[in-house]
Scaffold this motif. Structure first.
Motif, short mmCIF file in Angstrom:
data_model
loop_
_atom_site.label_atom_id
_atom_site.label_comp_id
_atom_site.label_asym_id
_atom_site.label_seq_id
_atom_site.Cartn_x
_atom_site.Cartn_y
_atom_site.Cartn_z
N SER A 152 -8.31 8.28 -3.36
CA SER A 152 -7.27 8.13 -4.11
C SER A 152 -6.47 7.14 -3.59
O SER A 152 -6.61 6.70 -2.47
CB SER A 152 -6.18 9.55 -4.14
N LYS A 163 -8.91 10.37 -12.10
CA LYS A 163 -7.89 11.12 -12.40
C LYS A 163 -6.56 10.40 -11.93
O LYS A 163 -6.52 9.74 -10.92
CB LYS A 163 -8.02 12.41 -11.57
N SER A 182 -2.75 11.73 -10.78
CA SER A 182 -2.21 12.95 -10.28
C SER A 182 -1.06 12.76 -9.42
O SER A 182 -0.68 11.49 -9.21
CB SER A 182 -3.15 13.66 -9.24
N ARG A 197 2.70 14.73 -7.45
CA ARG A 197 3.05 15.70 -6.66
C ARG A 197 4.79 15.77 -6.44
O ARG A 197 4.97 14.53 -5.94
CB ARG A 197 2.44 15.98 -5.30
N SER A 250 2.67 20.36 -8.65
CA SER A 250 1.34 19.10 -8.56
C SER A 250 0.74 19.06 -10.03
O SER A 250 0.54 20.21 -10.65
CB SER A 250 0.61 18.92 -7.51
N TYR A 251 0.18 17.98 -10.51
CA TYR A 251 -0.56 17.98 -11.61
C TYR A 251 -1.80 17.04 -11.53
O TYR A 251 -1.59 16.16 -10.59
CB TYR A 251 0.26 17.58 -12.61
N GLY A 252 -2.76 17.14 -12.40
CA GLY A 252 -3.79 16.28 -12.45
C GLY A 252 -4.29 16.04 -13.85
O GLY A 252 -4.66 16.99 -14.47
N ASP A 280 -10.19 17.01 -17.63
CA ASP A 280 -9.85 17.97 -16.17
C ASP A 280 -8.43 17.79 -16.16
O ASP A 280 -8.01 16.68 -15.58
CB ASP A 280 -10.82 16.93 -15.24
N LEU A 281 -7.98 18.80 -16.25
CA LEU A 281 -6.64 19.04 -16.31
C LEU A 281 -6.15 20.06 -15.27
O LEU A 281 -6.87 21.00 -15.34
CB LEU A 281 -6.01 19.55 -17.72
N ASN A 282 -5.05 20.01 -14.55
CA ASN A 282 -4.72 21.06 -13.92
C ASN A 282 -3.25 21.02 -13.60
O ASN A 282 -2.61 19.94 -13.59
CB ASN A 282 -5.45 21.32 -12.29
N ASN A 326 -0.02 22.84 -10.93
CA ASN A 326 -0.05 23.74 -9.87
C ASN A 326 1.15 23.89 -9.31
O ASN A 326 2.12 22.92 -9.50
CB ASN A 326 -1.01 23.25 -8.61
#
Length: 159
Positions: free
Chosen positions: A85, A119, A121, A123, A133-135, A150-152, A154
């Motif tokens: 990253s 990705k 992302s 925070r 946080s996200y992605g 691909d999604l997240n 948190n």
């Protein structure tokens, strides 16, 4: 009554202070043993070394796994994963990850699965005890060229 159906032993050895560490960062060796009490007579075993380092705005994680399954049909699986990253701002980064796995069963090798995921992302630290946080990305299967989101999202709480 509660039942005990899984026994799991998981441990990480930190090797950062040894001569094995080639760059500043963290080097560890993960070991695990798992047994499903009612399902299979035997232990699933694995070794998962990993390296994490940061050089300025670039972060890099490298890892692999060698695992033996007690289930009939899968003798040994070897996998890899890496993540890189680049920090665009203190709260936003652009990354690229890859992973794959090969399974070996009595001399037969499966086709494996390799994927690549670009990705975006971020925070946000809202409080010393709370972070968000996200992605957002797309995982690409390198064999079939199939793409999946691909999604997240948190929420991190520290006590």
């Amino acid at each position: 009554a509660p039942r005990l159906d899984t026994v799991k032993l998981d441990h990480k050895l930190d090797l950062s202070g040894t001569a094995l560490m080639p760059v500043p960062g963290k080097l560890d060796l993960g070991l695990h043993l798992t047994r499903l009490v009612d399902k299979v007579n035997g232990w699933d075993m694995g070794l998962r070394p990993g390296l994490r380092t940061r050089l300025g705005p670039v972060a890099l994680k490298l890892g692999m796994s060698v695992e033996r399954s007690a289930e009939a049909g899968r003798e040994l699986a070897v996998g890899y994963h890496w993540a890189s990253s680049y920090d665009l701002t203190p709260t936003l980064s652009l990354g690229l990850t890859g992973k794959g796995k090969r399974a070996y069963d009595r001399g037969l090798v499966d086709a494996g699965s390799d994927s690549l995921t670009p990705k975006l992302s971020g925070r946000y630290q809202l409080d010393p005890a709370l972070a968000f946080s996200y992605g957002l990305g797309a995982q690409v299967d390198l064999a079939t060229k199939e793409t999946r989101p691909d999604l997240n999202l948190n929420v991190e709480l520290r006590f």
